[in-house]
Scaffold this motif. Structure first.
Motif, mmCIF file in Angstrom:
data_model
loop_
_atom_site.group_PDB
_atom_site.id
_atom_site.type_symbol
_atom_site.label_atom_id
_atom_site.label_comp_id
_atom_site.label_asym_id
_atom_site.label_seq_id
_atom_site.Cartn_x
_atom_site.Cartn_y
_atom_site.Cartn_z
ATOM 1 N N LEU A 192 40.957 41.198 33.874
ATOM 2 C CA LEU A 192 41.222 41.717 35.452
ATOM 3 C C LEU A 192 42.437 43.572 34.909
ATOM 4 O O LEU A 192 42.582 43.901 35.517
ATOM 5 C CB LEU A 192 42.987 40.568 35.366
ATOM 6 C CG LEU A 192 41.966 39.743 36.623
ATOM 7 C CD1 LEU A 192 43.325 38.742 36.033
ATOM 8 C CD2 LEU A 192 41.508 40.586 37.814
ATOM 9 N N ARG A 193 43.116 43.452 33.247
ATOM 10 C CA ARG A 193 43.825 44.117 32.967
ATOM 11 C C ARG A 193 42.790 45.175 32.947
ATOM 12 O O ARG A 193 43.210 46.540 32.879
ATOM 13 C CB ARG A 193 44.192 44.220 31.631
ATOM 14 C CG ARG A 193 46.140 42.831 32.351
ATOM 15 C CD ARG A 193 46.742 42.927 30.528
ATOM 16 N NE ARG A 193 47.870 41.695 30.745
ATOM 17 C CZ ARG A 193 47.299 40.628 29.966
ATOM 18 N NH1 ARG A 193 46.388 40.453 28.957
ATOM 19 N NH2 ARG A 193 47.675 38.702 30.233
ATOM 20 N N ALA A 194 41.891 45.266 32.353
ATOM 21 C CA ALA A 194 41.163 46.303 31.899
ATOM 22 C C ALA A 194 40.852 47.377 33.033
ATOM 23 O O ALA A 194 40.361 48.108 33.235
ATOM 24 C CB ALA A 194 39.890 46.204 31.618
ATOM 25 N N ALA A 195 40.411 46.163 34.786
ATOM 26 C CA ALA A 195 40.087 46.908 35.828
ATOM 27 C C ALA A 195 41.475 47.105 36.555
ATOM 28 O O ALA A 195 41.790 47.663 37.845
ATOM 29 C CB ALA A 195 39.370 45.503 36.528
ATOM 30 N N VAL A 205 40.265 39.262 43.997
ATOM 31 C CA VAL A 205 39.124 38.290 44.213
ATOM 32 C C VAL A 205 38.394 38.772 43.981
ATOM 33 O O VAL A 205 37.234 37.517 42.896
ATOM 34 C CB VAL A 205 40.015 37.788 45.685
ATOM 35 C CG1 VAL A 205 38.488 36.887 46.038
ATOM 36 C CG2 VAL A 205 40.425 37.154 46.331
ATOM 37 N N ALA A 206 37.399 39.898 43.803
ATOM 38 C CA ALA A 206 36.289 40.552 43.595
ATOM 39 C C ALA A 206 35.848 40.424 42.061
ATOM 40 O O ALA A 206 35.027 39.857 41.415
ATOM 41 C CB ALA A 206 36.008 41.806 44.393
ATOM 42 N N CYS A 207 37.452 41.283 41.600
ATOM 43 C CA CYS A 207 37.261 40.454 40.412
ATOM 44 C C CYS A 207 37.279 39.684 39.008
ATOM 45 O O CYS A 207 36.676 39.247 38.358
ATOM 46 C CB CYS A 207 38.084 42.041 39.361
ATOM 47 S SG CYS A 207 38.404 42.412 37.703
ATOM 48 N N LEU A 208 37.679 39.313 40.006
ATOM 49 C CA LEU A 208 37.871 37.597 39.723
ATOM 50 C C LEU A 208 36.841 36.656 39.668
ATOM 51 O O LEU A 208 36.414 36.258 38.737
ATOM 52 C CB LEU A 208 39.207 36.543 40.238
ATOM 53 C CG LEU A 208 40.717 36.537 39.356
ATOM 54 C CD1 LEU A 208 41.744 36.117 40.353
ATOM 55 C CD2 LEU A 208 40.473 36.001 38.374
ATOM 56 N N SER A 209 36.082 36.993 40.787
ATOM 57 C CA SER A 209 34.231 36.214 41.296
ATOM 58 C C SER A 209 33.718 37.127 40.449
ATOM 59 O O SER A 209 33.317 36.593 39.518
ATOM 60 C CB SER A 209 33.922 36.855 42.246
ATOM 61 O OG SER A 209 34.680 35.954 42.934
#
Length: 81
Positions: A33-36, A72-76
């Motif tokens: 997530l941090r990388a995003a 949500v998309a990144c977590l998915s």
């Protein structure tokens, strides 16, 4: 989050926890997530009992639906990896 199969135990406050369980998986998700460019805190042992790691999101009124959908998309994506 629920429609993407993420179980949120609390949604009525500005701090939204997402239980992960595994410390290593929680750290991996937080790093992804941090990388995003998404800020999230990984809450790990010894701050909480071993095996109860969680991500902590801090929401505010300035977050947009687009931003939340991106999380949500990144977590998915990260949970499928």
């Amino acid at each position: 989050m629920r429609s993407a199969c993420f179980d949120l135990p609390a949604t009525q406050t500005a701090i939204v926890p997402l239980p992960v369980g595994s410390e290593s998986e929680c750290a991996r998700l937080a790093a992804g997530l941090r990388a995003a460019s998404i800020h999230v805190d990984a809450i790990l042992f010894p701050a909480i009992p071993l095996g109860q790691a969680r991500l902590r999101f801090m929401m505010n009124a300035h977050h947009t639906t687009v931003q939340i959908d991106a999380v949500v998309a990144c977590l998915s994506r990260l949970t499928r990896a």
